[in-house]
Design an enzyme around this catalytic site. Structure first.
Site, PDB file in Angstrom:
ATOM      1  CE  LYS A 193       0.427  38.591 -15.440  1.00 56.96           C
ATOM      2  NZ  LYS A 193      -0.544  37.582 -15.005  1.00 56.96           N
TER       3      LYS A 193
HETATM    4  N1  PMP Z   1      -3.122  36.646  -9.356  1.00 54.42           N
HETATM    5  C1  PMP Z   1      -2.306  36.053 -10.230  1.00 54.42           C
HETATM    6  C2  PMP Z   1      -1.303  35.078  -9.740  1.00 54.42           C
HETATM    7  C3  PMP Z   1      -2.390  36.353 -11.593  1.00 54.42           C
HETATM    8  O1  PMP Z   1      -1.572  35.777 -12.462  1.00 54.42           O
HETATM    9  C4  PMP Z   1      -3.375  37.250 -12.041  1.00 54.42           C
HETATM   10  C5  PMP Z   1      -3.512  37.537 -13.509  1.00 54.42           C
HETATM   11  N2  PMP Z   1      -2.675  38.570 -13.906  1.00 54.42           N
HETATM   12  C6  PMP Z   1      -4.202  37.857 -11.099  1.00 54.42           C
HETATM   13  C7  PMP Z   1      -4.052  37.535  -9.763  1.00 54.42           C
HETATM   14  C8  PMP Z   1      -5.207  38.884 -11.522  1.00 54.42           C
HETATM   15  O2  PMP Z   1      -4.540  40.033 -11.974  1.00 54.42           O
HETATM   16  P1  PMP Z   1      -5.190  41.047 -13.000  1.00 54.42           P
HETATM   17  O3  PMP Z   1      -6.532  41.394 -12.452  1.00 54.42           O
HETATM   18  O4  PMP Z   1      -4.266  42.215 -12.981  1.00 54.42           O
HETATM   19  O5  PMP Z   1      -5.273  40.369 -14.305  1.00 54.42           O
END
Ligand code: PMP
Length: 288
Positions: free
Chosen positions: A158
């Site tokens: 991220k």
């Molecule tokens: N895809 C992207 C591009 C994201 O930024 C997120 C948010 N973190 C997610 C998917 C979902 O991830 P998570 O369930 O770990 O929050």
């Protein structure tokens, strides 16, 4: 001399910055930090419920893995960051809220190599009841954007810079009257939204794109495991735009959006389905 950098009054809780708890008005960074200029940072989003952060260690581990992926050396281990997060939540007095850890290449030169630059690290909390109203569902358009190839940007990291793509696609969707968009993977098949993973139901089967070319979200993984516990099979498979009319239900998953139903993709309308509602209820139970 007064500092002409007002901090908006939406930030009311103490911030933890490079090892210290400070009021938001003191949580300032120099304009010259590398991370600001080139998007050389990593971050997380964590929800807490009744004062307890959901999947805290997993999020902190992912933050450190994202940092390693871009060569950023965060001088705190996962346990320390979890302890700080818990203290920050306790100090905020909030029962439910959102916690944002972020780390970036700091001040000391703007050469792209970032040689010798230390990481700045901050944790921030705020109240964020709902991104979307889950009762009404969201409308998505089909973006033409594609995620970067895995040899261009690390898909499981991220990164702040990596968010520019989702930012632009999301803004375009909003300008067209949609709530968000579906973005493609680098091969042009449906992947995820600007900041959440995607599931649909086709012929009564729960399907989701395989998350190897984009972020395999922690909520996605939780939903797959909840579905398995409920005896609901999940097929990880290739989804293309021409399959959209076959979707009888759809929803998006993410820490911020939790499980939010999708009720429209372009012109294709869907009700909030029984499977979605069942998973929403089970997810609520798990985080609560
Ligand atoms: N895809 C992207 C591009 C994201 O930024 C997120 C948010 N973190 C997610 C998917 C979902 O991830 P998570 O369930 O770990 O929050």
């Amino acid at each position: 001399m007064t500092l002409n950098v007002p901090v908006s009054d939406r930030w009311t809780h103490d911030v933890w910055l490079n090892g210290q708890f400070v009021p938001p008005s003191d949580a300032l960074v120099p304009v010259m930090v590398h991370g600001l200029h080139y998007g050389t940072g990593v971050f997380e989003g964590i929800r807490f419920y009744a004062g307890k952060a959901f999947l805290l260690e997993q999020h902190m581990d992912r933050l450190l893995a994202s940092a390693r992926a871009i060569g950023l050396d965060v001088p705190f281990d996962s346990q320390t960051l979890c302890d700080v997060a818990n203290e920050l939540i306790a100090r905020s007095g909030l029962a439910d809220g959102y916690l944002r850890p972020i780390a970036w290449f700091g001040d000391g030169g703007l050469g792209l190599h970032a040689k010798g630059l230390a990481a700045d690290v901050a944790l921030v909390v705020w109240e964020w009841p709902k991104v979307f109203q889950p009762e009404s569902g969201v409308a998505l358009n089909l973006s033409k954007a594609r995620r970067a190839t895995p040899d261009t940007l690390p898909p499981q990291a991220k990164t702040t810079g990596g968010y520019l793509l989702g930012f632009m696609a999301h803004r375009q969707a909003r300008s067209l009257g949609f709530d968000d968009c579906l973005i493609n993977d680098c091969n042009g098949t449906l992947a995820e939204t600007s900041s959440a993973n995607f599931f649909a139901v086709i012929d009564a089967v729960l399907v989701t794109p395989k998350a190897d070319l984009f972020l395999n979200g922690l909520t996605r993984q939780t939903v797959i495991s909840i579905a398995k516990d409920l005896g609901i099979g999940v097929q990880e498979r290739r989804l293309t735009a021409d399959m959209v009319p076959l979707f009888t239900e759809a929803f998006i998953t993410g820490t911020a959006v939790e499980i939010t139903p999708v009720t429209k993709i372009e012109t294709h309308q869907m009700p909030i389905g029984a499977l979605t509602a069942r998973l929403q209820a089970a997810y609520k139970k798990q985080v609560g």
